[in-house]
Design a protein around this motif. Structure first.
Motif, short mmCIF file in Angstrom:
data_model
loop_
_atom_site.label_atom_id
_atom_site.label_comp_id
_atom_site.label_asym_id
_atom_site.label_seq_id
_atom_site.Cartn_x
_atom_site.Cartn_y
_atom_site.Cartn_z
N SER A 1 -43.73 -33.88 62.53
CA SER A 1 -43.58 -34.14 61.04
C SER A 1 -44.74 -33.98 60.31
O SER A 1 -44.32 -32.79 59.25
CB SER A 1 -42.45 -34.88 61.08
N PHE A 2 -45.10 -35.33 60.45
CA PHE A 2 -46.69 -35.31 59.25
C PHE A 2 -47.14 -34.27 59.17
O PHE A 2 -48.02 -33.69 57.25
CB PHE A 2 -47.37 -36.52 59.76
N PHE A 3 -47.42 -33.63 59.79
CA PHE A 3 -48.39 -32.40 59.96
C PHE A 3 -48.14 -30.66 59.98
O PHE A 3 -48.25 -29.68 60.04
CB PHE A 3 -49.35 -32.42 61.11
N ARG A 4 -46.87 -31.18 59.46
CA ARG A 4 -45.66 -29.71 59.90
C ARG A 4 -45.94 -28.98 58.42
O ARG A 4 -46.89 -27.53 58.83
CB ARG A 4 -44.22 -30.14 59.24
N TYR A 5 -46.66 -29.12 57.71
CA TYR A 5 -47.31 -28.24 56.32
C TYR A 5 -48.24 -28.31 56.35
O TYR A 5 -49.22 -27.02 55.05
CB TYR A 5 -46.55 -28.82 54.97
N GLY A 6 -49.56 -28.78 57.14
CA GLY A 6 -51.03 -28.60 56.87
C GLY A 6 -50.99 -30.42 57.38
O GLY A 6 -50.47 -31.41 57.37
N ALA A 7 -52.05 -30.79 56.86
CA ALA A 7 -52.66 -32.08 56.65
C ALA A 7 -52.85 -33.12 55.52
O ALA A 7 -53.92 -32.53 55.43
CB ALA A 7 -54.08 -32.22 58.31
N PRO A 8 -51.84 -34.09 55.21
CA PRO A 8 -52.54 -34.36 53.96
C PRO A 8 -53.65 -35.32 54.61
O PRO A 8 -54.04 -35.86 55.71
CB PRO A 8 -51.50 -35.74 53.74
N THR A 9 -54.51 -35.90 53.15
CA THR A 9 -55.44 -36.16 53.71
C THR A 9 -55.32 -37.53 53.96
O THR A 9 -54.78 -38.34 53.13
CB THR A 9 -55.76 -36.42 52.06
N ILE A 10 -55.93 -37.64 55.25
CA ILE A 10 -56.07 -38.72 55.89
C ILE A 10 -56.90 -40.38 55.74
O ILE A 10 -58.07 -39.64 55.51
CB ILE A 10 -56.25 -38.51 57.64
N ALA A 11 -56.47 -41.46 55.60
CA ALA A 11 -57.57 -42.03 55.03
C ALA A 11 -58.47 -42.71 56.12
O ALA A 11 -58.03 -43.02 57.27
CB ALA A 11 -56.60 -43.78 54.01
N THR A 12 -59.26 -43.01 55.63
CA THR A 12 -60.79 -43.71 57.00
C THR A 12 -60.12 -45.16 56.71
O THR A 12 -59.62 -45.41 55.12
CB THR A 12 -61.59 -43.50 57.23
N GLN A 13 -61.12 -46.10 57.18
CA GLN A 13 -60.66 -47.83 56.72
C GLN A 13 -62.08 -47.60 55.65
O GLN A 13 -61.22 -48.30 54.91
CB GLN A 13 -62.16 -48.65 57.85
N ALA A 14 -62.83 -46.95 55.88
CA ALA A 14 -63.64 -46.62 54.48
C ALA A 14 -62.89 -46.35 53.05
O ALA A 14 -62.99 -46.79 51.74
CB ALA A 14 -64.44 -45.88 54.33
N HIS A 15 -62.26 -45.44 52.92
CA HIS A 15 -61.14 -45.10 52.09
C HIS A 15 -60.58 -46.35 52.04
O HIS A 15 -59.99 -46.55 50.27
CB HIS A 15 -60.08 -43.64 52.34
N LEU A 16 -59.91 -46.96 52.98
CA LEU A 16 -58.67 -47.86 52.71
C LEU A 16 -59.78 -49.02 51.59
O LEU A 16 -58.83 -50.38 51.21
CB LEU A 16 -57.88 -48.22 54.06
N GLN A 17 -60.96 -49.43 51.93
CA GLN A 17 -61.84 -50.44 51.58
C GLN A 17 -61.61 -50.39 50.17
O GLN A 17 -62.26 -51.07 48.92
CB GLN A 17 -62.80 -51.58 52.52
N ASN A 18 -61.78 -49.01 49.77
CA ASN A 18 -62.28 -48.91 48.13
C ASN A 18 -60.98 -48.36 47.80
O ASN A 18 -61.07 -47.12 46.92
CB ASN A 18 -63.46 -48.00 48.05
N ALA A 19 -59.77 -48.34 48.24
CA ALA A 19 -58.12 -47.91 47.12
C ALA A 19 -57.38 -48.72 46.73
O ALA A 19 -58.38 -49.99 46.35
CB ALA A 19 -57.50 -48.46 48.25
N ASP A 20 -57.73 -48.15 45.31
CA ASP A 20 -56.74 -49.18 44.13
C ASP A 20 -55.06 -49.62 44.77
O ASP A 20 -55.19 -50.33 44.00
CB ASP A 20 -56.39 -48.12 43.23
N THR A 21 -55.04 -49.43 44.95
CA THR A 21 -53.72 -49.15 45.62
C THR A 21 -52.82 -49.63 47.31
O THR A 21 -53.42 -48.01 47.17
CB THR A 21 -52.32 -48.81 44.98
N ILE A 22 -52.37 -50.12 47.60
CA ILE A 22 -52.44 -49.84 48.74
C ILE A 22 -51.11 -50.10 49.57
O ILE A 22 -50.97 -51.24 48.67
CB ILE A 22 -53.40 -50.98 50.22
N LEU A 23 -50.83 -48.98 49.81
CA LEU A 23 -49.08 -48.92 50.06
C LEU A 23 -48.73 -49.24 51.75
O LEU A 23 -49.08 -48.00 52.21
CB LEU A 23 -48.24 -47.83 49.37
N LEU A 24 -47.81 -50.38 52.33
CA LEU A 24 -47.96 -50.44 54.06
C LEU A 24 -46.37 -50.35 53.95
O LEU A 24 -45.56 -51.48 53.21
CB LEU A 24 -48.07 -52.05 53.82
N ILE A 25 -46.11 -49.28 54.60
CA ILE A 25 -44.78 -49.20 54.68
C ILE A 25 -44.52 -49.30 56.42
O ILE A 25 -45.31 -48.42 57.04
CB ILE A 25 -43.96 -47.59 54.65
#
Lengths: 835, 186
Positions: free
Chosen positions: A382-406
């Motif tokens: 389901s996640f990849f049904r329409y193509g791949a949304p941007t996948i975050a790496t740990q480096a993205h995570l460490q430089n995020a402005d907001t982190i949404l943990l669901i």
């Protein structure tokens, strides 16, 4: 690709500096450049001047307690020597690091440290990778003036199942306590007493923590030692092989220390400060670090086994392979190819998965081939049904402005992700928003934490997507509408958002994540900066104001320690994504992403899932080929039903490391390699492909999974064209899999983790109305009468990661360590200096 | 003509051979009555010098506790990679355990198929646990037997031959006193 890096002393922790502002300074008369705001000690190291240090550690807040890194700043306003580990570089600064004065101070500091240090290097496990040893050789004197017998005489003792403590050897650098607080947020290990009698200990005397062992790794002396590694080997005896951990989907790099043919230990950083050079900086969790003994468990299968009547009898490889090839050939001729199913474990490497897929396609000609996954795992299709949304790496995570943990609890299931989240909150003032039914320790770092009804996480996605349905979603989640509104506002005005989600997000909610990008447009760069600044200001007011005792419903986080400081970055360079939203799906197994990527799933071919194959056993499925998965133990509460199903099969082949419950039912069992013996590639949850190196030769007669399947295929008349080489398999993968084009083993060995880029979802192709309708239907099904009760879920938490690998964790004695006598009855009293 | 010269040449050759043989044999025969430097080992025992580096022994301290603390320094110093150690912990009090420290060598092996008797291990040892003994008689039938374990090496101390300098060695010891190093042997 890394040409513009300012390399560090060891050449592994490299950071890009070209995008940073730089300043010019003079070190020992030589003009150099360094990033603005960089600490002087790091700036010196970047430019080839090593300053001795104990308390400074890249990635920890400055401490300045050891006074080893003192330098002379040539400025009449600064009359005293300065600690380079607390001084940021400024433009035009002139520094001297190697005068006679400084050498004397360093030698004196070493002498002071050694005055209370037992020189028991021959029995100390740290010898050989001890920073005190190295720096005494490098900067100390060769004699002491303090030879007296009444040195502090604390006894060596065990303070946790995994930690040994010898307080005499401590230099009170407090790296361990800072690691425990800043990396793990556990505060389990602490400093007791004052002055010369300072010791590292725990308040209760016994350290109650998650046993990550990071405090031991960063310790510069032998004060803290690993219990399983105690007296076993010496660091200079160990061959250090950088490889990748096999447990969770984060894919941390580890240095596997091997002696001869034995795997002795896993560390993230060896004693010389050399990291494994991976995505995890110097971080490792308990399971990755200590669960190494299963590799040499006496229960490992060392020979193929074949069923003779009731018993499984050891046999030769030729015999077993011939038998399997013959029986599978017969069944295929009799019932057709689709009567055979192939199930692989999601932890197997890409090369194994690819070979199994080829085996199913070309040899068995069956459409039923899938990696084993439960129905309650993240639905990647389901996640990849329409193509791949941007996948975050740990480096993205460490430089995020907001982190949404669901959903999910990264603390338990993906410790590196939890570390990165804490990192981002603490050092980069990221705003953490948790939406979780289960209590999680990460809520302490959260700016807003919503405790929701179990199974209602999908409603949160609906609330983000559609403002009009926000009140309804709030009712479904069981939270206040204004809280949800606050979350929506925070997400809307923030610059880069990383959505970390776990198993709890299901069906249409996962699909709807692709709509977030268009629903909540990215603000302009100025607006995002302004919002972040306003957030930081509010936090600082909160920290400064003394009368904020009343706890608001939204937790304004007092834990944040805001330092915008390049030195404090871990691992990779700050990365920016093209899109506002990026996603980190916390999939369960180390190579779930890779298994799907190389095509080990039956969605597109109309085949059955692994569960359906087991249910169809005896009916449509006559034979199963199960690689590396213990499907009986994994079936929660249904073990007897699954084993009955498997008994109905005409033929069952299992390849595994141990004689698992599934293997006991098999007609033929092949022994295969563990992660320390296998070589290949794996893909982590950030879509980063990494090279797994072989650390030790295979145990017994075990063979890699791909090799067994390749040999079977040859016996059944199909040549995959591998020429016996792993590189050739990967070449075929690179040709076949989108996003892997141009990759090779050589490239991955040199580059480390490389992110696979997949095409973005085309917003025009997404049927918004359909997705939203299905999501609304899903939300409507949520039973709103169930109370929001976190306590009931607490029991479920804590053991989930260990349950995923039954065949490994059952055979690891280190996970159930033998404690010293009487530990439970009476914890050792905390060390208090005698009056 | 040619026959005569052939005979003369042959005769000269005979004389030459006889002369050189006698010359050579005179050297050989002159040694027969002299005192021999060689020892007809193994019929006669050989005299070993004190600083001869033979098979190692593992030492014990004055309480009879093993000196080895399994620090691995001998193995690290060994250029031939002949020493293999596995460390372990013995948490019992000093009186009850067999070793000096609670860290001891569970396995201590020296492979005399690899050992080059350089003595680096003895230099490296911080507790004087490993020493060179004087045994050199280790001929075996299989290479595996050359790997000696800890019990054997500990026992070697009690199998040490007497190596007090003999009358024959004393002049040498006295001579060494006047060497450039000016070392006095006690």
């Amino acid at each position: 690709m890394r040409s513009n890096n300012a390399g560090c002393r060891f050449g592994v922790c490299q950071r890009k500096t070209d995008f940073m502002e730089t300043v010019k300074l003079t070190i020992n008369g030589q003009e150099v450049t360094a990033p603005k705001g960089e600490l002087l000690i790091e700036a010196c190291e970047m430019n080839g001047v090593y300053l001795p240090r104990f308390c400074h550690y890249r990635g920890l807040t400055p401490q300045a307690s050891c006074r080893m890194c003192v330098v002379r700043v040539d400025n009449p306003k600064i009359p005293k020597l300065q600690t380079a580990c607390t001084m940021p570089v400024t433009d035009g600064m002139a520094v001297t690091t190697d005068s006679q004065e400084i050498e004397d101070v360093r030698a004196a500091m070493i002498e002071f440290l050694l005055s209370n240090h037992p020189v028991d290097c021959p029995v100390c496990d740290r010898a050989g990778e001890c920073e005190l040893q190295d720096q005494t050789y490098g900067f100390g004197e060769d004699r002491t003036r303090s030879q007296y017998d009444d040195k502090d005489n604390y006894l060596e003792r065990q303070i946790s199942p995994f930690i040994y403590n010898d307080p005499q050897r401590c230099v009170t650098c407090k790296r361990c306590t800072r690691v425990c607080e800043e990396w793990m947020d556990e505060n389990a290990i602490t400093v007791l007493n004052r002055g010369a009698s300072t010791v590292i200990s725990a308040f209760s005397g016994w350290v109650e923590c998650s046993d990550c062992g990071n405090c031991v790794d960063v310790c510069p002396t032998g004060t803290l030692l690993h219990v399983p590694y105690k007296y076993v080997a010496r660091p200079w005896d160990l061959k250090q092989t950088p490889t990748v951990c096999n447990f969770c989907s984060d894919g941390c790099s580890v240095l596997a220390g091997t002696r001869g043919e034995n795997l002795i230990r896993n560390v993230a950083r060896d004693g010389r400060g050399r990291t494994a050079g991976g995505i995890n900086h110097d971080f490792l969790c308990s399971l990755g670090r200590y669960t190494v003994d299963f590799v040499h468990s006496k229960d490992r299968l060392d020979r193929p086994m074949i069923r003779r009547g009731e018993h499984l009898i050891p046999t030769t490889w030729d015999d077993a392979l011939q038998h399997v090839a013959q029986r599978l050939g017969e069944l295929k001729a009799q019932h057709g190819g689709d009567s055979v199913g192939v199930i692989s474990a999601a932890r197997l490497l890409n090369e194994d998965q690819f070979t199994l897929r080829k085996f199913a396609d070309d040899v068995l000609q069956t459409k039923h081939a899938e990696y084993y996954h439960d129905d309650d795992e993240i639905d990647l299709a389901s996640f990849f049904r329409y193509g791949a949304p941007t996948i975050a790496t740990q480096a993205h995570l460490q430089n995020a402005d907001t982190i949404l943990l669901i959903g999910s609890d990264p603390n338990e299931e993906n410790p590196l992700t939890a570390f990165s989240i804490r990192w981002a909150v603490r050092q980069k003032a990221a705003r953490l928003i948790t939406v979780n039914a289960m209590p999680s320790r990460l809520e302490r770092q959260a700016n807003i934490s919503l405790r929701v009804r179990e199974g209602s996480e999908g409603a949160f996605v609906q609330a983000l997507l559609d403002d009009a349905k926000l009140n309804d979603a709030a009712a479904a989640l069981g939270v206040k509408a204004e809280d949800l509104q606050a979350v929506r506002k925070a997400v809307a005005e923030s610059g880069r958002v990383v959505v970390v989600f776990g198993d709890e997000l299901r069906g249409a909610a996962v699909e709807a994540l692709a709509l977030l990008e268009s629903a909540l447009a990215a603000p302009s760069a100025e607006a995002a900066d302004a919002a972040k600044k306003a957030y930081i200001d509010a936090l600082q007011r909160q920290v400064k104001s003394s009368n904020s005792t009343q706890k608001p419903s939204i937790n304004e986080n007092p834990y944040t320690y805001i330092v915008e400081h390049p030195t404090l970055e871990v691992g990779a360079e700050p990365v920016r994504t093209e899109t506002k939203f990026s996603f980190l799906p916390l999939v369960r197994y180390s190579n779930t992403m890779g298994a799907g990527l190389v095509g080990m799933h039956s969605d597109d071919k109309g085949g059955m899932s692994a569960h359906a194959m087991i249910n169809a056993a005896g009916g449509g499925i006559k034979a199963l080929f199960i690689a590396g998965e213990d499907v009986v133990s994994k079936a929660n509460g249904e073990a007897s039903r699954v084993s009955t199903q498997l008994a109905k099969l005409d033929f069952l082949v299992v390849q595994d490391m141990f004689l698992t419950e599934t293997a006991k039912l098999a007609d033929v069992v092949f022994p295969v390699t563990s992660y320390a013996e296998a070589q290949g590639t794996q893909v982590n949850n950030g879509m980063q492909i990494q090279f797994v190196r072989r650390a030790i030769p295979p145990v017994g007669q075990a063979r890699p999974d791909w090799m067994v399947v390749n040999q079977l295929a040859k016996l059944m008349g199909v040549d995959f064209g591998y020429q016996g080489q792993l590189k050739t398999i990967f070449k075929q993968i690179a040709d076949a899999v989108p996003g892997c084009a141009g990759l090779s083993h050589n490239l991955l060995v040199n580059e480390g983790a490389t992110q696979i880029s997949l095409p973005q979802p085309e917003q025009s192709k997404i049927n918004r109305a359909d997705v939203l309708e299905r999501l609304a239907g899903q939300v409507a099904k949520i039973n709103r009468n169930v109370a929001v009760d976190a306590a009931a879920l607490t029991a479920k938490a804590g053991t989930r990661l260990k349950q995923r690998y039954p065949q490994i964790t059952q055979h690891s004695e280190m996970l159930t360590p033998e404690l010293p006598q009487g530990v439970e009855a009476a914890a050792p009293a905390p060390l208090v200096f005698p009056a | 003509m040619s026959i005569l010269s052939n005979i003369i040449n042959a005769a000269k050759e005979v004389v030459e051979v006889a002369r050189t043989t006698a010359q050579g044999m005179s050297v050989t025969l002159s040694h027969i009555p002299q005192k021999k430097d060689t020892v007809s080992y193994p019929d006669e025992p050989v005299q070993i010098y004190r600083r001869f580096r033979g098979e190692h022994f593992l030492d014990v301290n004055e309480d009879g506790k093993e000196r080895c603390v399994s620090c691995f320094l001998c193995a690290a110093a060994c250029p031939a990679d002949a020493i293999y150690i596995e460390g372990a912990e013995d948490p019992r009090p000093y009186e009850q355990r067999a070793s000096m420290d609670h860290r001891y060598a569970k396995v201590y092996q020296i492979d005399y198929g690899r050992c080059i008797l350089c003595g680096f291990c003895v230099d490296a040892c911080p507790t004087d646990a490993i020493n060179h003994g004087h045994n050199f008689e280790w001929a075996v039938y299989t290479p595996g037997e050359l790997v000696k374990d800890k019990d054997y090496l500990l026992g070697n101390k009690w199998r040490e031959p007497d190596v007090t300098p003999t009358e024959k060695q004393r002049p040498l010891a006295a001579k060494q006193k006047h060497d450039k190093f000016n070392i006095t042997l006690k």
